[in-house]
Design an enzyme around this catalytic site. Structure first.
Site, short mmCIF file in Angstrom:
data_model
loop_
_atom_site.label_atom_id
_atom_site.label_comp_id
_atom_site.label_asym_id
_atom_site.label_seq_id
_atom_site.Cartn_x
_atom_site.Cartn_y
_atom_site.Cartn_z
N ASP A 122 2.75 57.45 30.04
CA ASP A 122 2.83 56.40 29.03
C ASP A 122 3.16 55.06 29.66
OD1 ASP A 122 2.27 58.14 27.05
OD2 ASP A 122 4.36 58.46 26.42
N ASP A 173 5.40 53.07 29.06
CA ASP A 173 6.75 52.65 28.68
C ASP A 173 7.76 53.11 29.74
OD1 ASP A 173 6.92 55.35 28.39
OD2 ASP A 173 7.25 55.34 26.22
N ASP A 186 9.93 55.58 29.86
CA ASP A 186 9.90 57.01 30.18
C ASP A 186 8.71 57.34 31.07
OD1 ASP A 186 12.16 57.82 29.00
OD2 ASP A 186 11.23 58.52 27.13
N GLU A 241 1.34 63.42 31.24
CA GLU A 241 2.65 63.61 30.64
C GLU A 241 2.47 64.10 29.20
OE1 GLU A 241 4.48 59.79 30.29
OE2 GLU A 241 6.01 60.50 28.92
#
Ligand code: 1YM
Length: 645
Positions: free
Chosen positions: A506, A508, A510, A433
């Site tokens: 990541d 997180d 997202d 990403e």
């Protein structure tokens, strides 16, 4: 119990019928051979083996209620109200039948001639295997007015079978076992995993009432699964968050000698095909004879009906199977004696006669449904025709794209940093990403075996798009080209260029979203990559703790707490420098290699489709167009770091 059943019971069970094969030592030596693995999957499998015996008893007509309890110490308690396990003396072994069933591998009348074992789990190995892999086990049989009890440990008898009380005219069987910590990596049961399988069992065997109770501190709850409508309710359940395009759930069943077929189906406005096939309550992920028969009949019936009703005009081409199955949710469940399971994971039904039987039944009963329900029939046929047109448009788009060499694997995407190794078994591709993380990954990687494909921004949500739209997305095209194995009808796993596809996003929300979008794409359009175990998620660290030259990475909040405690002890009075990583982009090339990419140090999580039906539901919930269920799912599951497929 009626006299007739009583007689039947005596006829069916005769202790001499138990086939004696071998003792339990081999099970403890090579548990994987018997239960598949000693990971969470194997651990849960123990429960299914015991419950299978109760379900068999229910299918034989003697049992209605099965209660499963996860006790405080993670032991499992299963109670049924069947006839109870036989207790009379085995004529050759001169031991109670109960003891033989529990201590001898493959002991069971059901394995002998004339036996009828239906539910037998994927490995169908029986209660003795569970006994071999449990540090303690207690079996109670309520029969003949008495409660008989025997205890075991690691497959060995620890007390003789004795009568411990009376039970009046009640009958049943009660098993309690505690999985052996010497065998299993982790002995903590998951309510959700058991729930999925027990609910599925209740759907597949209408009328049976299965309860699941969790007695562990902080997790207390109880659920009951009981469906008089059986697989018809299963289809309704699968379609709960979808939008059906016609009213009825089509249902039919047939029985021929020792073979049973049950089918339920309904079309929704979704684009994906969701047919789940089962043989003897086992999810036949690899399909087989029953599924082939069903699909063939489906195509034939729709074309015949389409022509007969003139919805399909003379000039129209035939409707293709794929177009008929678009948006279809169906359960095909067959039960038979002596099933042959084939294929890589032994989940492909081989019995050829089931193809003919399912084909016949589907042709007759589905045609009857269409003729008796012309307005629903028209809605479905119209949808098939529309799907056909969209497929034609997709083909044209693909041809066009191919001419531009976009999907031609000889011209790899410009953003791909490929590896030099040519043997796919040794190659990995990281889907990364963001461009900055992509840059670090390109710099830090092992160029021989690791390829990097950076993705800019989010990928298209394929749950809401047909193939034609998907192929217009550059990001998706890049991925398909890099993988090399094509898509749709042209998919060929042999051409896969990397045997590890590693999603690196990541740690997180997202990142989780991107991972879900990626998995949706793979699950819907290249499921074989997941089924064959080629797909992984990378695990980037959450923190770095440093004192002087001692630098440690941690991957969860729990690990972080533990590490901090250790370091405080080790370096009293010294300051611990803590860096929290918010994204992959914050790591330099060396750090990314050390923590996430180096095969010698990293952890990868393999993505599996343990429960295809559940995975489909999660994808529909997360990626479909109904907002309230998505909101609810996210609220309920937000505390978990990862989706549990
Ligand atoms: C909580 C687990 O094992 N129930 C159970 C097991 C058996 C019977 C009834 C049973 C089967 C038959 C005849 C038969 C088993 N029997 C055997 C064996 N619940 C649980 N309930 N009478 C009772 O199949 O003919 C193995 S398990 F070997 F006797 F057939």
């Amino acid at each position: 119990m009626s006299d007739e059943k009583e007689k039947d019971q005596n006829k069916k069970y005769d202790a001499g019928q138990i086939q004696v094969l071998e003792g339990l030592d081999p099970v403890r030596k090579r548990p994987g051979m018997y239960i598949g693995s000693t990971s969470a999957r194997g651990l849960h499998h123990l429960v299914y083996e015991i419950v299978d015996n109760s379900v068999d008893e229910a299918l034989a007509g003697y049992c209605r209620n099965i209660n499963v309890t996860i006790k405080e110490d993670n032991s499992i308690d299963v109670l049924d109200d069947g006839r109870g396990m036989p207790v009379d003396e085995h004529p050759k072994m001169h031991k109670p039948a109960m003891e033989v069933i529990m201590t001898v591998l493959h002991a069971g009348g059901k394995f002998g001639e004339g036996g009828y074992k239906v539910s037998g789990g994927l490995h169908g190995v029986g209660a003795s295997v569970v006994n071999a892999l449990s540090e303690s086990m207690t079996v109670e049989s309520m029969r003949n007015g008495h409660i008989y009890r025997q205890t075991y440990s690691r497959g060995k008898v620890t007390s003789e079978m004795t009568i411990v009380g009376d039970c009046g005219n009640k009958t049943g069987c009660h098993v309690i076992f505690k999985p052996d910590t010497e065998i299993f990596d982790d002995t903590v049961y998951s309510f959700d995993t058991l729930q999925a399988r027990l609910r599925e069992m209740a759907f597949l065997n209408k009328g049976i009432k299965i309860s699941l109770e969790d007695e562990r501190a902080g997790k207390k709850k109880k659920e009951v699964y009981h469906y008089e409508g059986g697989i018809k309710e299963f289809v309704a359940f699968q379609n709960k968050h979808k939008t059906p395009i016609h009213n009825s759930i089509i249902y039919f069943e047939a029985q021929k000698k020792d073979r049973e077929v049950e089918i339920a189906m309904q079309w929704t406005d979704a684009y994906s095909e969701n047919i789940y096939s089962y043989a003897n309550n086992i999810n036949t992920i690899e399909g087989g004879a029953h599924l082939v028969g069903f699909k063939a009949a489906l195509t034939k019936v729709f074309n015949d009906y389409g022509r007969k009703s003139k919805i399909l005009k003379d000039k129209d081409p035939d409707i293709e199977g794929d177009d008929i199955r678009e948006g279809l949710t169906a359960i095909v469940s067959v039960k038979l004696t002596e099933p042959q399971f084939e294929g890589q994971t032994k989940t492909k039904l081989g019995n050829a006669d089931m193809r003919t039987l399912v084909d016949q039944v589907t042709k007759e009963d589905l045609m009857a449904f269409l003729e008796e329900n012309p307005s629903q029939a028209k809605i479905i046929v119209d949808k098939c025709v529309r799907a056909g047109r969209a497929r034609e448009a997709a083909r044209k788009a693909r041809d066009l794209a191919r001419r531009k060499t976009a999907l031609d694997s000889t011209s790899l995407p410009g953003k791909l940093a490929d590896c030099s190794e040519k043997d796919p078994a040794l190659c990995e591709i990281f889907i990364v990403e963001g461009d900055s993380a992509g840059g670090s990954a390109k710099e830090g990687r092992d160029r021989k075996t690791q390829a990097i494909l950076p993705l800019r921004g989010k990928i298209l949500n394929v749950e809401k798009a047909r193939l034609d739209k998907m192929l217009a997305s550059d990001t998706i095209k890049d991925m398909i080209t890099a993988f090399g194995c094509g898509i749709g009808n042209e998919f060929n796993v042999e051409k896969l260029r990397y045997h590890k596809i590693i999603i690196m996003s990541d740690a997180d929300v997202d990142g989780a979203h991107i991972r879900t979008l990626m998995l949706t794409l793979l699950f819907r359009h290249m499921p074989k990559l997941i089924e064959d175990g080629y797909v992984y998620a990378a695990q980037p660290p959450l923190f770095r703790c440093t004192v002087g030259k001692d630098m440690r990475y941690t991957y969860s909040d729990a690990e972080q707490e533990k590490t901090l405690a250790e370091m405080t002890k080790q370096y009293p009075g010294k300051k611990i420098d803590i860096q929290r990583y918010k994204g992959l982009g914050e790591m330099d090339a060396q750090q990314l290699w050390d923590t996430t990419m180096d095969p010698a140090q990293r952890t990868l999580v393999q993505i599996t489709i343990d429960d295809v039906a559940r995975a489909d539901q999660i994808f529909t919930t997360l990626m479909g167009d109904k907002v309230p269920p998505r909101k609810k799912f996210i609220e309920e599951n937000a505390q978990y770091a990862e989706l549990d497929f």
